[in-house]
Design a protein around this motif. Structure first.
Motif, short mmCIF file in Angstrom:
data_model
loop_
_atom_site.label_atom_id
_atom_site.label_comp_id
_atom_site.label_asym_id
_atom_site.label_seq_id
_atom_site.Cartn_x
_atom_site.Cartn_y
_atom_site.Cartn_z
N PRO A 220 -24.26 -34.15 12.44
CA PRO A 220 -23.97 -34.38 11.01
C PRO A 220 -22.95 -33.39 10.46
O PRO A 220 -22.11 -33.76 9.63
N PHE A 221 -23.02 -32.15 10.91
CA PHE A 221 -22.08 -31.14 10.42
C PHE A 221 -20.64 -31.51 10.76
O PHE A 221 -19.76 -31.48 9.90
N PHE A 222 -20.40 -31.89 12.00
CA PHE A 222 -19.03 -32.20 12.41
C PHE A 222 -18.54 -33.54 11.84
O PHE A 222 -17.35 -33.73 11.63
N ARG A 223 -19.47 -34.44 11.56
CA ARG A 223 -19.06 -35.68 10.88
C ARG A 223 -18.55 -35.36 9.47
O ARG A 223 -17.57 -35.95 9.01
N THR A 224 -19.21 -34.41 8.79
CA THR A 224 -18.74 -34.04 7.45
C THR A 224 -17.39 -33.32 7.53
O THR A 224 -16.58 -33.43 6.60
N CYS A 225 -17.14 -32.59 8.61
CA CYS A 225 -15.84 -31.93 8.77
C CYS A 225 -14.73 -32.96 8.87
O CYS A 225 -13.64 -32.79 8.31
N VAL A 226 -14.99 -34.05 9.60
CA VAL A 226 -13.98 -35.11 9.74
C VAL A 226 -13.71 -35.75 8.37
O VAL A 226 -12.55 -35.97 7.99
N ILE A 227 -14.77 -36.04 7.63
CA ILE A 227 -14.62 -36.64 6.30
C ILE A 227 -13.82 -35.71 5.39
O ILE A 227 -12.91 -36.14 4.67
N ALA A 228 -14.13 -34.42 5.43
CA ALA A 228 -13.42 -33.45 4.59
C ALA A 228 -11.96 -33.34 4.99
O ALA A 228 -11.08 -33.16 4.14
N GLY A 229 -11.67 -33.45 6.30
CA GLY A 229 -10.29 -33.41 6.76
C GLY A 229 -9.49 -34.58 6.22
O GLY A 229 -8.34 -34.43 5.78
N VAL A 230 -10.09 -35.76 6.25
CA VAL A 230 -9.42 -36.95 5.71
C VAL A 230 -9.20 -36.79 4.21
O VAL A 230 -8.12 -37.10 3.68
N ALA A 231 -10.21 -36.28 3.51
CA ALA A 231 -10.08 -36.08 2.06
C ALA A 231 -8.98 -35.08 1.74
O ALA A 231 -8.18 -35.29 0.81
N GLY A 232 -8.90 -33.99 2.50
CA GLY A 232 -7.85 -33.01 2.28
C GLY A 232 -6.47 -33.60 2.47
O GLY A 232 -5.54 -33.31 1.70
N ALA A 233 -6.32 -34.43 3.52
CA ALA A 233 -5.03 -35.07 3.78
C ALA A 233 -4.64 -35.99 2.62
O ALA A 233 -3.48 -36.01 2.18
N VAL A 234 -5.60 -36.76 2.10
CA VAL A 234 -5.33 -37.68 1.00
C VAL A 234 -4.94 -36.92 -0.26
O VAL A 234 -3.96 -37.25 -0.94
N LEU A 235 -5.70 -35.88 -0.59
CA LEU A 235 -5.44 -35.11 -1.81
C LEU A 235 -4.06 -34.45 -1.77
O LEU A 235 -3.31 -34.50 -2.76
N CYS A 236 -3.72 -33.83 -0.63
CA CYS A 236 -2.41 -33.16 -0.54
C CYS A 236 -1.27 -34.17 -0.53
O CYS A 236 -0.20 -33.93 -1.09
#
Length: 622
Positions: free
Chosen positions: A387-403
């Motif tokens: 679960p921890f690493f799944r949230t890291c992937v989601i956060a990475g996608v979110a960071g890419a979208v925001l930037c």
């Protein structure tokens, strides 16, 4: 780099009830020994299922987390990441030998963490206030020229404008400099003469002065920390030794402050500002080249950095960006992390049938919305890993979208939902960034929730069989102690009797002497003398643990004859101990002899004799 045990240490601290629940901590040769204020707050089941922990034992008022031979490294990590130095109750008052000096990067992270932690809550509170004011002016509820705005903005901005004095005081405590001296160094750096206007600050003693790109040191971080670090060294190592006692009261601070301030203006400040600007330039350049890459990297790795405490290395860069250019992207790229964790907790909460996990989830969910994800990370997602690493992937996608969409932070704000106002551009009253951040973070919550609803499995995977690198040769170990033979299952300590530490046998001593069972090296000899670690020349790793819970005797009744690192031959005397004294104090002298690298061998065969003399065959390793 950070210790590889930092993540495990944070899981342990969180699941013994948090640092505030710890009264004291020490360790023996195999386990961490906690004295907890309330043992019911500890999440024993989670700890037992965490990789790197053998088992948990509650006995005699102690909460013991069994680690194994590398417990000193885990202990160091727990002390470091939890800042528990004041709660380290080492047996007998003996200091545990340092594992080595910290490398410069680890030292930097430790300093930044220690300096920021005391006022982090206040900093977030002021950030929230500034963010709300920005939002109210953007939507026309309040005028930036009005009296109410000016008064409230003064409160919200004070912590950032006067950051050097605050950091000067907290850094002084860290570096053991009088706090008033650290405060004064910071105050001098933001004195009105140095912040602009008609005052001449082009030279000092006729020598040209270079101010930072922002024009002054308000809101700066690294310069004042380095200045205080120098002041502490200079005062303690030099000034106090040369100033006569009759004038120390004012002479020491006079010399320290004068020399430190001059060097800060000429060297420390410009160099520190240049370093911060280079780091800021790196991230800004990366964002300019590829916002997708910038957001993905920071977003994915942020929680991993948090796990090791390394995110503190980026906080000064974000503050530097805000003070020099008025905007920042690091705070944007990491925004999705807390919301992905929060969504994952919600998914686990609804999916799990485990009562213990279900009871932890509500508090972790609420605190996650507020941006505090430690309960979620160390209590739920990280112990399960996936679960921890799944949230890291989601956060990475979110960071890419925001930037990619050009969202930027214009001020420091709170965390979680309190971060939204930071993305309002007060100069143009543009709320587009805030709206995008709300949409993206809601998507993070949904993605985290659905990922765990689909993939989370309640049944924790069985502990992996320990795989030990290297090879071991067959050999025969002789009895190190004279006495009656006992099976491990008859021992009162669950860590040994369960076989969790490895296979072996126990001896009830009739003589208080321990001899080497084979040729080898003493790899561990705890300061209290009650436990010996020996690695034989043929590769067997052995623990000889004299008595049960005898670490509490603090070395009384034990007389070591060798020390850690010594080469020994079979039959050499290693330790003498007083059986009568130990038993009179209420402790068993049953002594397990454990092969801790049992998985290296096809079989570990203890003797079937009822008793043994020193030198008799005790254990055969195949």
């Amino acid at each position: 780099m950070a210790s590889k045990y930092d993540g495990l240490a944070r899981i342990i601290i969180q699941n013994v009830g948090g640092k505030d629940n710890i009264q004291s901590i020490t360790h023996c040769v195999t386990r961490l020994r906690f004295s907890l204020k309330d043992e019911s707050k500890a999440n024993t089941d989670i700890l037992k299922e965490t990789d790197g922990i053998v088992t948990v034992i509650q006995s005699g008022g102690q909460y013991m987390v069994v680690i194994g031979n590398h417990v000193p490294q885990v202990f160091d990590a727990v002390i470091s990441v939890g800042h528990l130095e004041s709660k380290s109750a080492l047996a007998g008052g003996n200091e545990i030998e340092s594992t080595g000096k910290q490398n410069p990067f680890n030292a930097f992270i430790s300093i930044i963490t220690s300096v920021f932690t005391p006022f982090l809550g206040v900093l977030c509170a002021c950030g929230i206030l500034k963010g709300v004011l920005a939002l109210l002016t953007a939507i026309g509820v309040m005028s930036a020229a009005g009296g109410t705005y000016n008064f409230l903005y003064s409160l919200g901005d004070a912590a950032f404008y006067f950051l050097p004095p605050i950091l000067g005081m907290t850094a002084a405590k860290k570096f053991k400099l009088p706090e008033m001296e650290g405060l004064l160094i910071g105050l001098a750096m933001v004195y009105p003469y140095l912040t602009g206007g008609d005052y001449d600050i082009s030279n000092l003693f006729g020598i040209p002065v270079s101010m930072p790109p922002s024009g002054n040191y308000t809101s700066s971080v690294i310069p004042v920390i380095l200045a205080v670090a120098f002041a502490a060294w200079f005062e303690n190592k030099c000034v106090k030794k040369i100033v006569p006692d009759t004038i120390k009261l004012f002479g020491v601070p006079l010399i320290t402050l004068f020399v430190t301030f001059v060097l800060t203006i000429f060297i420390i400040g410009p160099v520190a500002s240049a370093i911060a600007n280079v780091l800021a330039l790196f991230f800004n350049t990366l964002n300019a080249l590829s916002p997708i890459l910038m957001g993905a990297v920071v977003g994915f790795f942020w929680q991993i950095l948090v796990m090791f405490g390394l995110h503190w290395s980026l906080v000064p860069i974000a503050l530097s960006n805000l003070s020099t250019s008025g905007e920042d992207i690091i705070l944007v790229a990491m925004l999705g992390t807390t919301f992905a964790q929060t969504g994952a907790v919600l998914g686990i909460w609804l999916k799990t049938k485990d009562k213990k996990i279900k009871s932890l989830a509500p508090a972790a969910f609420v605190s996650g919305l507020a941006g505090v994800t430690e309960p979620a990370i160390y209590g739920l997602t990280l112990p399960k890993k996936a679960p921890f690493f799944r949230t890291c992937v989601i956060a990475g996608v979110a960071g890419a979208v925001l930037c990619t969409m050009g969202v930027k932070a214009y001020q420091m704000a709170g965390m979680g939902v309190f971060a939204y106002p930071a993305y309002v551009n007060t100069s143009t009253n543009d709320t587009r960034g805030m709206i995008i951040s709300i949409v993206v973070t809601l998507a993070c919550v949904v993605a985290g929730f659905l990922s765990e609803l689909i993939f989370y499995k309640d049944d924790a995977p069985a502990k992996k069989e320990v795989k030990v690198e290297g090879s071991a040769q067959a050999e025969t170990l002789v009895a190190p102690i004279k006495g009656e033979i006992k099976q491990l299952s008859d021992i009162a300590d669950a860590a040994f009797s369960s076989g969790a530490m490895g296979k072996g046998i126990a001896i009830a001593p009739s003589e208080g002497k321990v001899y080497a069972p084979a040729d080898g090296t003493i790899t561990a000899f705890f300061a209290t003398g009650h436990a010996i670690g020996l690695t034989t020349d043929k590769g067997a790793e052995i623990i000889i643990h004299v008595g049960m819970d005898t670490v509490k005797l603090e070395g009384k009744g034990f007389e070591p004859k060798v020390k850690q690192g010594d080469q020994v031959k079979k039959g050499d005397l290693l330790l003498e101990f007083d059986i009568d004294y130990i038993t009179s104090e209420g402790y068993s002298v049953d002594t397990p002899v454990i092969i801790t690298n049992t998985p290296k061998y096809d079989d570990v065969i203890p003797t079937d004799a009822a008793s043994a003399a020193v030198g008799d065959t005790l254990i055969t390793l195949l």
